[in-house]
Motif scaffolding. Structure first.
Motif, PDB file in Angstrom:
ATOM      1  N   VAL A   1       0.645  -1.159   0.329  1.00  0.00           N
ATOM      2  CA  VAL A   1      -0.310   0.226   0.167  1.00  0.00           C
ATOM      3  C   VAL A   1       1.174   1.484  -0.128  1.00  0.00           C
ATOM      4  CG1 VAL A   1      -1.655   1.564   1.043  1.00  0.00           C
ATOM      5  CG2 VAL A   1      -1.591  -1.380   1.406  1.00  0.00           C
ATOM      6  N   SER A   2       0.671   1.983  -0.798  1.00  0.00           N
ATOM      7  CA  SER A   2       1.300   3.171  -1.118  1.00  0.00           C
ATOM      8  C   SER A   2       0.299   4.731  -0.584  1.00  0.00           C
ATOM      9  CB  SER A   2       1.892   3.536  -2.118  1.00  0.00           C
ATOM     10  OG  SER A   2       3.241   2.604  -2.548  1.00  0.00           O
ATOM     11  N   LEU A   3       0.785   5.366   0.266  1.00  0.00           N
ATOM     12  CA  LEU A   3       0.798   6.749   0.789  1.00  0.00           C
ATOM     13  C   LEU A   3       0.016   7.873  -0.095  1.00  0.00           C
ATOM     14  CD1 LEU A   3       1.449   7.273   4.626  1.00  0.00           C
ATOM     15  CD2 LEU A   3      -0.375   6.534   3.686  1.00  0.00           C
ATOM     16  N   THR A   4      -0.452   8.385  -0.640  1.00  0.00           N
ATOM     17  CA  THR A   4      -0.935   9.755  -1.763  1.00  0.00           C
ATOM     18  C   THR A   4      -0.591  10.882  -0.592  1.00  0.00           C
ATOM     19  OG1 THR A   4      -2.979  10.103  -0.784  1.00  0.00           O
ATOM     20  CG2 THR A   4      -2.581   8.444  -2.486  1.00  0.00           C
ATOM     21  N   GLU A   5       0.117  12.208  -1.423  1.00  0.00           N
ATOM     22  CA  GLU A   5       0.407  13.140  -0.708  1.00  0.00           C
ATOM     23  C   GLU A   5      -1.022  13.596   0.142  1.00  0.00           C
ATOM     24  OE1 GLU A   5       0.797  16.242  -3.950  1.00  0.00           O
ATOM     25  OE2 GLU A   5       1.420  14.891  -5.170  1.00  0.00           O
ATOM     26  N   ALA A   6      -2.026  13.145  -0.036  1.00  0.00           N
ATOM     27  CA  ALA A   6      -2.867  13.311   1.555  1.00  0.00           C
ATOM     28  C   ALA A   6      -3.185  12.175   2.039  1.00  0.00           C
ATOM     29  CB  ALA A   6      -4.085  13.372   0.548  1.00  0.00           C
ATOM     30  N   GLY A   7      -2.777  11.121   2.250  1.00  0.00           N
ATOM     31  CA  GLY A   7      -2.124  10.819   3.087  1.00  0.00           C
ATOM     32  C   GLY A   7      -1.020  10.868   3.819  1.00  0.00           C
ATOM     33  N   LEU A   8       0.205  11.639   3.300  1.00  0.00           N
ATOM     34  CA  LEU A   8       1.266  11.651   3.933  1.00  0.00           C
ATOM     35  C   LEU A   8       1.323  12.827   4.597  1.00  0.00           C
ATOM     36  CD1 LEU A   8       3.764  11.382   1.032  1.00  0.00           C
ATOM     37  CD2 LEU A   8       3.343   9.714   2.732  1.00  0.00           C
ATOM     38  N   ALA A   9       0.828  13.549   4.755  1.00  0.00           N
ATOM     39  CA  ALA A   9       0.134  14.770   5.906  1.00  0.00           C
ATOM     40  C   ALA A   9      -0.880  14.775   6.793  1.00  0.00           C
ATOM     41  CB  ALA A   9      -0.727  16.302   4.905  1.00  0.00           C
TER      42      ALA A   9
ATOM     43  N   GLY B   1     -15.517  14.054  -5.732  1.00  0.00           N
ATOM     44  CA  GLY B   1     -14.395  14.437  -5.443  1.00  0.00           C
ATOM     45  C   GLY B   1     -14.097  15.206  -3.953  1.00  0.00           C
ATOM     46  N   HIS B   2     -15.288  15.260  -2.967  1.00  0.00           N
ATOM     47  CA  HIS B   2     -14.820  15.762  -1.607  1.00  0.00           C
ATOM     48  C   HIS B   2     -14.441  14.508  -0.871  1.00  0.00           C
ATOM     49  CE1 HIS B   2     -18.774  13.330  -1.433  1.00  0.00           C
ATOM     50  NE2 HIS B   2     -18.139  13.766   0.207  1.00  0.00           N
ATOM     51  N   ILE B   3     -14.118  13.524  -1.289  1.00  0.00           N
ATOM     52  CA  ILE B   3     -12.996  12.695  -0.644  1.00  0.00           C
ATOM     53  C   ILE B   3     -11.573  12.169  -0.651  1.00  0.00           C
ATOM     54  CG2 ILE B   3     -12.718   9.906  -0.429  1.00  0.00           C
ATOM     55  CD1 ILE B   3     -15.978   9.713  -0.530  1.00  0.00           C
ATOM     56  N   ALA B   4     -10.656  12.270   0.082  1.00  0.00           N
ATOM     57  CA  ALA B   4      -9.429  12.559  -0.151  1.00  0.00           C
ATOM     58  C   ALA B   4      -9.345  11.237   0.037  1.00  0.00           C
ATOM     59  CB  ALA B   4      -9.096  13.514   1.326  1.00  0.00           C
ATOM     60  N   VAL B   5      -8.586  11.315  -1.277  1.00  0.00           N
ATOM     61  CA  VAL B   5      -8.147   9.313  -0.961  1.00  0.00           C
ATOM     62  C   VAL B   5      -6.750   9.759  -0.137  1.00  0.00           C
ATOM     63  CG1 VAL B   5      -7.023   7.478  -2.373  1.00  0.00           C
ATOM     64  CG2 VAL B   5      -9.060   9.199  -2.958  1.00  0.00           C
ATOM     65  N   LEU B   6      -6.699   8.783   0.126  1.00  0.00           N
ATOM     66  CA  LEU B   6      -5.159   8.916   1.540  1.00  0.00           C
ATOM     67  C   LEU B   6      -4.092   8.075   0.901  1.00  0.00           C
ATOM     68  CD1 LEU B   6      -6.960   9.309   4.784  1.00  0.00           C
ATOM     69  CD2 LEU B   6      -5.775  11.060   3.379  1.00  0.00           C
ATOM     70  N   ALA B   7      -4.657   6.697   0.591  1.00  0.00           N
ATOM     71  CA  ALA B   7      -3.568   5.462   0.030  1.00  0.00           C
ATOM     72  C   ALA B   7      -4.507   4.781  -1.008  1.00  0.00           C
ATOM     73  CB  ALA B   7      -3.165   4.265   1.549  1.00  0.00           C
ATOM     74  N   SER B   8      -2.961   4.097  -1.935  1.00  0.00           N
ATOM     75  CA  SER B   8      -3.652   3.371  -2.637  1.00  0.00           C
ATOM     76  C   SER B   8      -2.928   2.107  -2.714  1.00  0.00           C
ATOM     77  CB  SER B   8      -3.483   4.048  -3.727  1.00  0.00           C
ATOM     78  OG  SER B   8      -3.698   2.927  -5.369  1.00  0.00           O
ATOM     79  N   SER B   9      -2.936   0.544  -3.825  1.00  0.00           N
ATOM     80  CA  SER B   9      -2.376  -0.090  -4.012  1.00  0.00           C
ATOM     81  C   SER B   9      -2.359  -0.094  -5.630  1.00  0.00           C
ATOM     82  CB  SER B   9      -2.950  -1.541  -3.124  1.00  0.00           C
ATOM     83  OG  SER B   9      -4.095  -2.274  -3.698  1.00  0.00           O
ATOM     84  N   PRO B  10      -1.230  -1.110  -6.086  1.00  0.00           N
ATOM     85  CA  PRO B  10      -2.014  -1.716  -7.800  1.00  0.00           C
ATOM     86  C   PRO B  10      -3.488  -1.978  -8.176  1.00  0.00           C
ATOM     87  CG  PRO B  10       0.516  -2.189  -6.409  1.00  0.00           C
ATOM     88  CD  PRO B  10      -0.345  -1.755  -5.147  1.00  0.00           C
ATOM     89  N   GLY B  11      -3.483  -2.914  -7.655  1.00  0.00           N
ATOM     90  CA  GLY B  11      -4.758  -2.874  -7.531  1.00  0.00           C
ATOM     91  C   GLY B  11      -6.298  -2.872  -7.124  1.00  0.00           C
ATOM     92  N   CYS B  12      -6.071  -2.149  -7.067  1.00  0.00           N
ATOM     93  CA  CYS B  12      -6.917  -0.782  -5.624  1.00  0.00           C
ATOM     94  C   CYS B  12      -6.903  -0.020  -5.283  1.00  0.00           C
ATOM     95  CB  CYS B  12      -7.530  -2.381  -4.496  1.00  0.00           C
ATOM     96  SG  CYS B  12      -8.929  -1.205  -3.538  1.00  0.00           S
ATOM     97  N   PRO B  13      -7.436   1.587  -6.411  1.00  0.00           N
ATOM     98  CA  PRO B  13      -6.887   2.468  -6.242  1.00  0.00           C
ATOM     99  C   PRO B  13      -7.425   3.611  -5.222  1.00  0.00           C
ATOM    100  CG  PRO B  13      -8.570   2.609  -7.911  1.00  0.00           C
ATOM    101  CD  PRO B  13      -8.162   1.374  -7.512  1.00  0.00           C
TER     102      PRO B  13
END
Length: 288
Positions: free
Chosen positions: A127-135, A161-173
């Protein structure tokens, strides 16, 4: 400290007890500090939101995207009760953390499309954090990338778009998101270690998450995975909100908006077909 509330839907007594114990262990809460309502057994009933530091919705064998005619009366009741609860939780921006089932439940409540495009097999994924997740207050102490347990038939493929995505994975954005400042959901399971997940896998071997003939191999992979970083989410949720008072609810967080957004007025983000790379995931999601 005001207690936290755990809402669960697992019908197997042994599995439900293990789940509650796991949440206690990984949050550091004593059992008396984590009240527990099993809504598959009886109606949720009234909830005084001012009585709790926060609410956790556990994972579930229920699936939001299942056709209505295939759902039991109990599942439909639970959906109605959770939707009514979320009306108030999101209106007041009350601390709330939904695990796996929470992505579909909160997502659908907020106008996301929940379908079978981004289901993941039972395994540990990166799982990778997005920019929003890093903050984000709950996520920023995690590594930029970490392994976490997943195993779900549905996910989010279209996102307001009002939902802030915090983390993603290769098979599940959408592996984690935030609504407002204090309402969170993770698609991955931060409440599990290898032994607890292996026990759950054995009980759900015939529930369609994997081919039952692969049971031993799936259990072996799970027991050998290191997902300790993902478990930090639970500890951070308690640390962030344990001392919250009624007039403080809504103060922590990192979003620039709070409260519900009319899905009809929201920007919609569509996700491409499965198979995106983790390095690409942050560019697919809105950062507010």
């Amino acid at each position: 400290m005001k207690p936290f509330l755990l809402i669960s839907t697992r019908g197997e007594d042994e599995l439900a007890a293990q789940e509650h114990a796991s949440y206690c262990h990984l949050t550091g809460l004593l059992p008396e500090d984590l009240e527990w309502r099993r809504v598959e057994r009886e109606p949720l009933g009234p909830i005084d939101l001012d009585h709790y530091s926060g609410i956790i919705l556990a994972g579930s064998p229920f699936t939001v995207s299942e056709p209505v005619e295939s759902k039991s009366a109990t599942e439909l009741r639970v959906e109605r009760e959770l939707s009514a609860l979320l009306d108030e939780v999101i209106r007041r921006d009350v601390p709330f953390l939904g695990i796996c089932y929470g992505v579909g439940t909160i997502g659908a409540h907020q106008g996301a499309i929940v379908d079978r495009a981004y289901g993941e097999p039972v395994e540990a994924v990166r799982v990778s954090l997005t920019e929003a997740g890093l903050a984000d207050p709950l996520m920023r102490e995690l590594p930029n990338e970490f392994d976490a347990f997943v195993g779900h038939k549905e996910g989010i493929s279209r996102l307001p778009g009002h939902i802030a995505v915090l983390a993603s994975s290769p098979g599940c954005p959408v592996q984690a998101f935030r609504v407002g400042r204090n309402v969170y959901a993770t698609q991955f399971h931060p409440e599990l270690d290898g032994a607890t997940f292996a026990s759950r896998i054995r009980i759900y071997a015939d529930h369609g998450y994997f081919d039952p003939v692969e049971l031993d191999a799936v259990v072996e992979r799970v027991e050998n995975a290191d997902v300790r970083a993902s478990q930090l989410v639970l500890g951070r949720f308690v640390e962030e909100y344990a001392r919250a008072l009624p007039d403080d609810v809504g103060s922590p967080g990192g979003a620039d908006t709070a409260g519900p957004v009319d899905p009809a007025e929201a920007t919609i983000v569509d996700f491409p077909a499965p198979g995106i790379g983790a390095a690409d995931a942050p560019r697919l999601v809105p950062n507010r």
